[in-house]
Design a protein around this motif. Structure first.
Motif, PDB file in Angstrom:
ATOM      1  N   GLY A  52      -6.202  -4.335  -1.787  1.00 49.62           N
ATOM      2  CA  GLY A  52      -5.153  -4.598  -0.787  1.00 49.62           C
ATOM      3  C   GLY A  52      -3.971  -4.262  -1.374  1.00 49.62           C
ATOM      4  O   GLY A  52      -3.178  -3.743  -0.534  1.00 49.62           O
ATOM      5  N   VAL A  53      -3.694  -4.470  -2.526  1.00 48.86           N
ATOM      6  CA  VAL A  53      -2.306  -4.279  -3.123  1.00 48.86           C
ATOM      7  C   VAL A  53      -2.284  -2.506  -3.333  1.00 48.86           C
ATOM      8  O   VAL A  53      -1.041  -2.015  -2.839  1.00 48.86           O
ATOM      9  CB  VAL A  53      -2.028  -4.900  -4.355  1.00 48.86           C
ATOM     10  CG1 VAL A  53      -0.759  -4.291  -5.102  1.00 48.86           C
ATOM     11  CG2 VAL A  53      -2.032  -6.356  -4.114  1.00 48.86           C
ATOM     12  N   LEU A  54      -3.037  -2.015  -3.875  1.00 48.29           N
ATOM     13  CA  LEU A  54      -2.876  -0.509  -4.332  1.00 48.29           C
ATOM     14  C   LEU A  54      -2.449   0.161  -3.160  1.00 48.29           C
ATOM     15  O   LEU A  54      -1.456   1.197  -3.365  1.00 48.29           O
ATOM     16  CB  LEU A  54      -4.143   0.156  -4.875  1.00 48.29           C
ATOM     17  CG  LEU A  54      -4.465  -0.396  -6.381  1.00 48.29           C
ATOM     18  CD1 LEU A  54      -5.859   0.025  -6.642  1.00 48.29           C
ATOM     19  CD2 LEU A  54      -3.473  -0.089  -7.232  1.00 48.29           C
ATOM     20  N   PRO A  55      -3.050   0.462  -2.050  1.00 47.80           N
ATOM     21  CA  PRO A  55      -2.554   1.438  -0.783  1.00 47.80           C
ATOM     22  C   PRO A  55      -1.018   1.050  -0.521  1.00 47.80           C
ATOM     23  O   PRO A  55      -0.292   1.818   0.227  1.00 47.80           O
ATOM     24  CB  PRO A  55      -3.617   1.102   0.254  1.00 47.80           C
ATOM     25  CG  PRO A  55      -4.416   0.063  -0.261  1.00 47.80           C
ATOM     26  CD  PRO A  55      -4.149  -0.489  -1.418  1.00 47.80           C
ATOM     27  N   ILE A  56      -0.651  -0.232  -0.601  1.00 48.87           N
ATOM     28  CA  ILE A  56       0.805  -0.480   0.009  1.00 48.87           C
ATOM     29  C   ILE A  56       1.775  -0.907  -1.248  1.00 48.87           C
ATOM     30  O   ILE A  56       2.800  -1.548  -0.855  1.00 48.87           O
ATOM     31  CB  ILE A  56       0.757  -1.762   0.774  1.00 48.87           C
ATOM     32  CG1 ILE A  56       0.001  -2.963   0.163  1.00 48.87           C
ATOM     33  CG2 ILE A  56      -0.096  -1.418   2.260  1.00 48.87           C
ATOM     34  CD1 ILE A  56       0.140  -4.240   1.059  1.00 48.87           C
ATOM     35  N   THR A  57       1.553  -0.530  -2.564  1.00 47.61           N
ATOM     36  CA  THR A  57       2.295  -0.820  -3.757  1.00 47.61           C
ATOM     37  C   THR A  57       3.875  -0.251  -3.223  1.00 47.61           C
ATOM     38  O   THR A  57       4.697  -0.921  -3.514  1.00 47.61           O
ATOM     39  CB  THR A  57       1.692   0.087  -4.832  1.00 47.61           C
ATOM     40  OG1 THR A  57       0.528  -0.384  -5.224  1.00 47.61           O
ATOM     41  CG2 THR A  57       2.603  -0.415  -6.214  1.00 47.61           C
ATOM     42  N   LYS A  58       4.005   0.913  -2.831  1.00 51.09           N
ATOM     43  CA  LYS A  58       5.163   1.425  -2.694  1.00 51.09           C
ATOM     44  C   LYS A  58       6.099   0.288  -1.500  1.00 51.09           C
ATOM     45  O   LYS A  58       7.375   0.188  -1.703  1.00 51.09           O
ATOM     46  CB  LYS A  58       5.428   2.735  -2.015  1.00 51.09           C
ATOM     47  CG  LYS A  58       6.908   3.251  -1.876  1.00 51.09           C
ATOM     48  CD  LYS A  58       6.818   4.272  -0.958  1.00 51.09           C
ATOM     49  CE  LYS A  58       8.191   5.209  -0.864  1.00 51.09           C
ATOM     50  NZ  LYS A  58       9.286   3.921  -0.242  1.00 51.09           N
ATOM     51  N   GLU A  59       5.432   0.061  -0.618  1.00 48.51           N
ATOM     52  CA  GLU A  59       6.097  -0.806   0.353  1.00 48.51           C
ATOM     53  C   GLU A  59       6.309  -2.208  -0.062  1.00 48.51           C
ATOM     54  O   GLU A  59       7.238  -2.864   0.023  1.00 48.51           O
ATOM     55  CB  GLU A  59       4.995  -0.964   1.441  1.00 48.51           C
ATOM     56  CG  GLU A  59       5.003   0.258   2.579  1.00 48.51           C
ATOM     57  CD  GLU A  59       3.814   1.067   2.031  1.00 48.51           C
ATOM     58  OE1 GLU A  59       3.889   2.389   2.540  1.00 48.51           O
ATOM     59  OE2 GLU A  59       3.315   1.020   0.868  1.00 48.51           O
ATOM     60  N   LEU A  60       5.241  -2.724  -1.025  1.00 47.90           N
ATOM     61  CA  LEU A  60       5.499  -4.152  -1.596  1.00 47.90           C
ATOM     62  C   LEU A  60       6.863  -3.899  -2.620  1.00 47.90           C
ATOM     63  O   LEU A  60       7.725  -4.815  -2.582  1.00 47.90           O
ATOM     64  CB  LEU A  60       4.330  -4.438  -2.545  1.00 47.90           C
ATOM     65  CG  LEU A  60       3.133  -4.983  -1.609  1.00 47.90           C
ATOM     66  CD1 LEU A  60       1.961  -4.944  -2.549  1.00 47.90           C
ATOM     67  CD2 LEU A  60       3.299  -6.137  -0.971  1.00 47.90           C
TER      68      LEU A  60
END
Length: 149
Positions: A52-60
């Motif tokens: 869940g975290v990996l694909p949105i790391t940049k946005e997080l």
């Protein structure tokens, strides 16, 4: 260590190693499970965090940077960033964990894995992010949908 805390701990280790190396997250996760077996439901919880975290790391990271302006993101310790990413994913993106629980769990991980100042830093950033959790959830709903579809 509580069982869900243990699942978060494994997810944190996987995210940290993936951040530091070019190792594949699935392989890292499988290696961790050999050393730290988890019940199937906890394995799934850990897997959901990781993937869940990996694909949105940049946005997080963009949200983290907004709430820790005195610390440029490249100067935030990798472990600290990943602890915050996990908690944000839990309370704001997925909304699978109450805000206070996610923050308390993040602080526990920070005490275990971070430096002496990590728990205070993590608490401060997550406290600011918690005030925007509904806004963050709405923003990530469209981000996750666009990345999956």
């Amino acid at each position: 260590m509580k069982s869900r805390t243990k699942a978060r701990c494994i997810a944190l280790q996987v995210l940290y190693e993936q951040d530091m190396t070019s190792h594949l997250p699935g392989s890292i996760f499988e290696e961790r499970l050999v050393d730290e077996p988890l019940d199937p439901s906890l394995q799934e919880f850990s897997r959901q965090i990781i993937f869940g975290v990996l694909p949105i790391t940049k946005e997080l990271d963009d949200y983290i940077a907004q709430h820790a302006p005195e610390w440029p993101l490249d100067q935030v310790a990798v472990i600290d960033r990943n602890i915050i990413r996990i908690a944000m994913w839990e309370f704001a993106v997925q909304q699978c964990t109450p805000v206070k629980v996610a923050i308390n769990e993040a602080i526990e991980l920070a005490k275990y894995f971070g430096s002496d100042s990590t728990p205070r830093f993590v608490n401060g950033v997550l406290g600011a992010l918690a005030n925007r959790s509904n806004e963050i959830h709405q923003a990530f709903a469209s981000i996750v949908k666009s990345k999956s579809g």
